[in-house]
Design a protein around this motif. Structure first.
Motif, PDB file in Angstrom:
ATOM      1  N   SER A  23       0.837  -1.210   0.000  1.00  0.00           N
ATOM      2  CA  SER A  23       0.000   0.000   0.000  1.00  0.00           C
ATOM      3  C   SER A  23       0.863   1.248   0.000  1.00  0.00           C
ATOM      4  CB  SER A  23      -0.926   0.012   1.217  1.00  0.00           C
ATOM      5  OG  SER A  23      -1.852  -1.032   1.130  1.00  0.00           O
ATOM      6  N   PHE A  24       1.863   1.291   0.867  1.00  0.00           N
ATOM      7  CA  PHE A  24       2.755   2.453   0.914  1.00  0.00           C
ATOM      8  C   PHE A  24       3.493   2.616  -0.414  1.00  0.00           C
ATOM      9  CE2 PHE A  24       7.127   3.927   1.233  1.00  0.00           C
ATOM     10  CZ  PHE A  24       6.897   5.261   1.569  1.00  0.00           C
ATOM     11  N   LEU A  25       4.051   1.535  -0.926  1.00  0.00           N
ATOM     12  CA  LEU A  25       4.840   1.619  -2.155  1.00  0.00           C
ATOM     13  C   LEU A  25       4.005   2.144  -3.326  1.00  0.00           C
ATOM     14  CD1 LEU A  25       6.797  -1.750  -1.848  1.00  0.00           C
ATOM     15  CD2 LEU A  25       7.718   0.559  -1.509  1.00  0.00           C
ATOM     16  N   LEU A  26       2.804   1.611  -3.478  1.00  0.00           N
ATOM     17  CA  LEU A  26       1.939   2.067  -4.567  1.00  0.00           C
ATOM     18  C   LEU A  26       1.430   3.487  -4.331  1.00  0.00           C
ATOM     19  CD1 LEU A  26      -0.059  -1.215  -5.275  1.00  0.00           C
ATOM     20  CD2 LEU A  26       1.766  -0.222  -6.676  1.00  0.00           C
ATOM     21  N   ASP A  27       1.013   3.792  -3.095  1.00  0.00           N
ATOM     22  CA  ASP A  27       0.519   5.142  -2.788  1.00  0.00           C
ATOM     23  C   ASP A  27       1.610   6.191  -2.978  1.00  0.00           C
ATOM     24  OD1 ASP A  27      -2.025   4.248  -2.184  1.00  0.00           O
ATOM     25  OD2 ASP A  27      -1.759   4.351  -0.020  1.00  0.00           O
ATOM     26  N   HIS A  28       2.789   5.920  -2.441  1.00  0.00           N
ATOM     27  CA  HIS A  28       3.873   6.904  -2.515  1.00  0.00           C
ATOM     28  C   HIS A  28       4.313   7.148  -3.956  1.00  0.00           C
ATOM     29  CE1 HIS A  28       7.314   9.296  -1.409  1.00  0.00           C
ATOM     30  NE2 HIS A  28       8.054   8.522  -2.186  1.00  0.00           N
ATOM     31  N   THR A  29       4.580   6.075  -4.692  1.00  0.00           N
ATOM     32  CA  THR A  29       5.029   6.258  -6.066  1.00  0.00           C
ATOM     33  C   THR A  29       3.926   6.887  -6.919  1.00  0.00           C
ATOM     34  OG1 THR A  29       4.492   3.946  -6.566  1.00  0.00           O
ATOM     35  CG2 THR A  29       6.791   4.440  -6.010  1.00  0.00           C
ATOM     36  N   GLY A  30       2.674   6.505  -6.673  1.00  0.00           N
ATOM     37  CA  GLY A  30       1.557   7.119  -7.395  1.00  0.00           C
ATOM     38  C   GLY A  30       1.439   8.598  -7.099  1.00  0.00           C
ATOM     39  N   HIS A  31       1.604   8.969  -5.837  1.00  0.00           N
ATOM     40  CA  HIS A  31       1.527  10.380  -5.436  1.00  0.00           C
ATOM     41  C   HIS A  31       2.633  11.189  -6.114  1.00  0.00           C
ATOM     42  CE1 HIS A  31       1.194  14.001  -3.064  1.00  0.00           C
ATOM     43  NE2 HIS A  31       2.473  13.872  -2.734  1.00  0.00           N
ATOM     44  N   VAL A  32       3.855  10.692  -6.070  1.00  0.00           N
ATOM     45  CA  VAL A  32       4.972  11.412  -6.680  1.00  0.00           C
ATOM     46  C   VAL A  32       4.761  11.529  -8.187  1.00  0.00           C
ATOM     47  CG1 VAL A  32       7.463  11.352  -7.140  1.00  0.00           C
ATOM     48  CG2 VAL A  32       6.595  10.833  -4.844  1.00  0.00           C
ATOM     49  N   LEU A  33       4.308  10.462  -8.826  1.00  0.00           N
ATOM     50  CA  LEU A  33       4.049  10.503 -10.266  1.00  0.00           C
ATOM     51  C   LEU A  33       2.959  11.535 -10.588  1.00  0.00           C
ATOM     52  CD1 LEU A  33       4.810   9.288 -13.001  1.00  0.00           C
ATOM     53  CD2 LEU A  33       3.063   7.550 -12.604  1.00  0.00           C
ATOM     54  N   ARG A  34       1.900  11.568  -9.784  1.00  0.00           N
ATOM     55  CA  ARG A  34       0.822  12.553 -10.016  1.00  0.00           C
ATOM     56  C   ARG A  34       1.327  13.985  -9.845  1.00  0.00           C
ATOM     57  NH1 ARG A  34      -1.862   8.578  -7.341  1.00  0.00           N
ATOM     58  NH2 ARG A  34      -1.778   9.686  -5.352  1.00  0.00           N
ATOM     59  N   THR A  35       2.202  14.239  -8.872  1.00  0.00           N
ATOM     60  CA  THR A  35       2.722  15.603  -8.688  1.00  0.00           C
ATOM     61  C   THR A  35       3.607  15.997  -9.864  1.00  0.00           C
ATOM     62  OG1 THR A  35       4.627  14.902  -7.340  1.00  0.00           O
ATOM     63  CG2 THR A  35       2.592  15.521  -6.161  1.00  0.00           C
ATOM     64  N   ARG A  36       4.408  15.060 -10.351  1.00  0.00           N
ATOM     65  CA  ARG A  36       5.245  15.345 -11.528  1.00  0.00           C
ATOM     66  C   ARG A  36       4.368  15.618 -12.752  1.00  0.00           C
ATOM     67  NH1 ARG A  36      10.198  10.965 -10.984  1.00  0.00           N
ATOM     68  NH2 ARG A  36      11.049  11.861  -9.067  1.00  0.00           N
ATOM     69  N   MET A  37       3.315  14.826 -12.895  1.00  0.00           N
ATOM     70  CA  MET A  37       2.413  14.996 -14.029  1.00  0.00           C
ATOM     71  C   MET A  37       1.712  16.351 -13.950  1.00  0.00           C
ATOM     72  SD  MET A  37       1.523  13.266 -16.722  1.00  0.00           S
ATOM     73  CE  MET A  37       1.857  11.568 -16.286  1.00  0.00           C
ATOM     74  N   ALA A  38       1.239  16.706 -12.771  1.00  0.00           N
ATOM     75  CA  ALA A  38       0.551  17.986 -12.594  1.00  0.00           C
ATOM     76  C   ALA A  38       1.473  19.145 -12.944  1.00  0.00           C
ATOM     77  CB  ALA A  38       0.039  18.114 -11.157  1.00  0.00           C
ATOM     78  N   SER A  39       2.697  19.071 -12.497  1.00  0.00           N
ATOM     79  CA  SER A  39       3.661  20.123 -12.770  1.00  0.00           C
ATOM     80  C   SER A  39       3.954  20.232 -14.264  1.00  0.00           C
ATOM     81  CB  SER A  39       4.949  19.842 -11.993  1.00  0.00           C
ATOM     82  OG  SER A  39       5.920  20.813 -12.278  1.00  0.00           O
ATOM     83  N   ALA A  40       4.144  19.104 -14.920  1.00  0.00           N
ATOM     84  CA  ALA A  40       4.458  19.103 -16.349  1.00  0.00           C
ATOM     85  C   ALA A  40       3.283  19.609 -17.183  1.00  0.00           C
ATOM     86  CB  ALA A  40       4.874  17.702 -16.791  1.00  0.00           C
ATOM     87  N   LEU A  41       2.068  19.162 -16.871  1.00  0.00           N
ATOM     88  CA  LEU A  41       0.896  19.605 -17.628  1.00  0.00           C
ATOM     89  C   LEU A  41       0.560  21.071 -17.361  1.00  0.00           C
ATOM     90  CD1 LEU A  41      -1.401  16.452 -17.377  1.00  0.00           C
ATOM     91  CD2 LEU A  41      -0.314  17.364 -19.452  1.00  0.00           C
ATOM     92  N   ALA A  42       0.882  21.553 -16.171  1.00  0.00           N
ATOM     93  CA  ALA A  42       0.618  22.957 -15.838  1.00  0.00           C
ATOM     94  C   ALA A  42       1.386  23.896 -16.762  1.00  0.00           C
ATOM     95  CB  ALA A  42       0.979  23.229 -14.379  1.00  0.00           C
ATOM     96  N   GLU A  43       2.498  23.423 -17.308  1.00  0.00           N
ATOM     97  CA  GLU A  43       3.291  24.247 -18.225  1.00  0.00           C
ATOM     98  C   GLU A  43       2.506  24.629 -19.475  1.00  0.00           C
ATOM     99  OE1 GLU A  43       7.019  22.286 -19.009  1.00  0.00           O
ATOM    100  OE2 GLU A  43       7.477  22.123 -16.862  1.00  0.00           O
ATOM    101  N   ILE A  44       1.495  23.825 -19.842  1.00  0.00           N
ATOM    102  CA  ILE A  44       0.662  24.178 -21.001  1.00  0.00           C
ATOM    103  C   ILE A  44      -0.768  24.526 -20.566  1.00  0.00           C
ATOM    104  CG2 ILE A  44       2.046  22.875 -22.670  1.00  0.00           C
ATOM    105  CD1 ILE A  44      -0.202  20.717 -22.617  1.00  0.00           C
ATOM    106  N   GLY A  45      -0.936  24.762 -19.263  1.00  0.00           N
ATOM    107  CA  GLY A  45      -2.225  25.223 -18.758  1.00  0.00           C
ATOM    108  C   GLY A  45      -3.277  24.154 -18.563  1.00  0.00           C
ATOM    109  N   LEU A  46      -2.873  22.896 -18.484  1.00  0.00           N
ATOM    110  CA  LEU A  46      -3.830  21.811 -18.290  1.00  0.00           C
ATOM    111  C   LEU A  46      -3.644  21.140 -16.942  1.00  0.00           C
ATOM    112  CD1 LEU A  46      -4.026  19.732 -21.611  1.00  0.00           C
ATOM    113  CD2 LEU A  46      -5.486  21.603 -20.877  1.00  0.00           C
ATOM    114  N   THR A  47      -4.708  20.473 -16.517  1.00  0.00           N
ATOM    115  CA  THR A  47      -4.635  19.559 -15.381  1.00  0.00           C
ATOM    116  C   THR A  47      -4.709  18.141 -15.958  1.00  0.00           C
ATOM    117  OG1 THR A  47      -7.033  19.407 -15.115  1.00  0.00           O
ATOM    118  CG2 THR A  47      -5.910  21.192 -13.900  1.00  0.00           C
ATOM    119  N   ALA A  48      -4.423  17.156 -15.136  1.00  0.00           N
ATOM    120  CA  ALA A  48      -4.528  15.763 -15.587  1.00  0.00           C
ATOM    121  C   ALA A  48      -5.967  15.450 -15.996  1.00  0.00           C
ATOM    122  CB  ALA A  48      -4.053  14.812 -14.484  1.00  0.00           C
ATOM    123  N   ARG A  49      -6.929  15.997 -15.280  1.00  0.00           N
ATOM    124  CA  ARG A  49      -8.334  15.759 -15.627  1.00  0.00           C
ATOM    125  C   ARG A  49      -8.678  16.365 -16.983  1.00  0.00           C
ATOM    126  NH1 ARG A  49      -9.515  16.900  -9.627  1.00  0.00           N
ATOM    127  NH2 ARG A  49      -9.731  14.791  -8.818  1.00  0.00           N
TER     128      ARG A  49
END
Length: 162
Positions: free
Chosen positions: A14-40
């Motif tokens: 649970s920790f391994l999946l939650d932690h890596t998923g959280h970090v991946l989502r934050t990286r994704m949010a940051s990268a998509l924000a550069e073009i004004g989008l959210t993951a949704r």
């Protein structure tokens, strides 16, 4: 660790999946924000381009509640990336149609999503990457494909790339 601490007999998946998923989502949010989008927003654009889909269908694909979906589509409309239109199949239904600009941005956002995923997997040696992806696919389509019934709903984080 005290003598009263229960002894762990399995890795904390649970920790391994939650932690890596959280970090991946934050990286994704940051990268998509550069073009004004959210993951949704990315999720809605990409899946609305695949075929004619209603707002309800897109919400299900993106694991969004009704309110979140409305806010997401409102933001896409305001940015000129999508619009609500009558369905060609059911005149009572409204679909989310992606504009030309929305299609261009969706192509760019898919490149970003692919890059973030690639960069995360690059941290692993070649053979490990394939083994990880194979194992996760087996879990996602097998034993962990369906959530358990729970009288107290578990808050579910935004899933994957949408």
């Amino acid at each position: 660790m005290t003598a009263l601490t229960p002894r762990r007999t399995e890795p904390d998946l649970s920790f391994l999946l939650d932690h890596t998923g959280h970090v991946l989502r934050t990286r994704m949010a940051s990268a998509l924000a550069e073009i004004g989008l959210t993951a949704r927003m990315h999720c809605v654009l990409v899946h609305a381009l695949e075929e004619e889909r209603t707002q309800i269908q897109l919400a299900e694909i993106g694991d969004m509640d009704k309110t979140t979906m409305v806010v997401t589509v409102d933001a896409l409309e305001k940015a000129g990336l999508a619009e609500r239109k009558p369905s060609s199949r059911d005149r009572r239904a409204r679909i989310i149609a992606v504009t030309e600009e929305g299609a261009r941005i969706a192509a760019r956002s898919q490149e970003i999503v692919d890059r973030v995923h690639h960069d995360a997997l690059e941290a692993l040696p070649d053979g490990t990457r394939e083994a990880l992806l194979h194992a996760l696919n087996q879990l996602a389509t097998g034993d962990l494909a369906t959530p358990s019934a729970n009288p107290r709903p578990v808050r579910r984080a935004r899933q994957g790339q949408g």
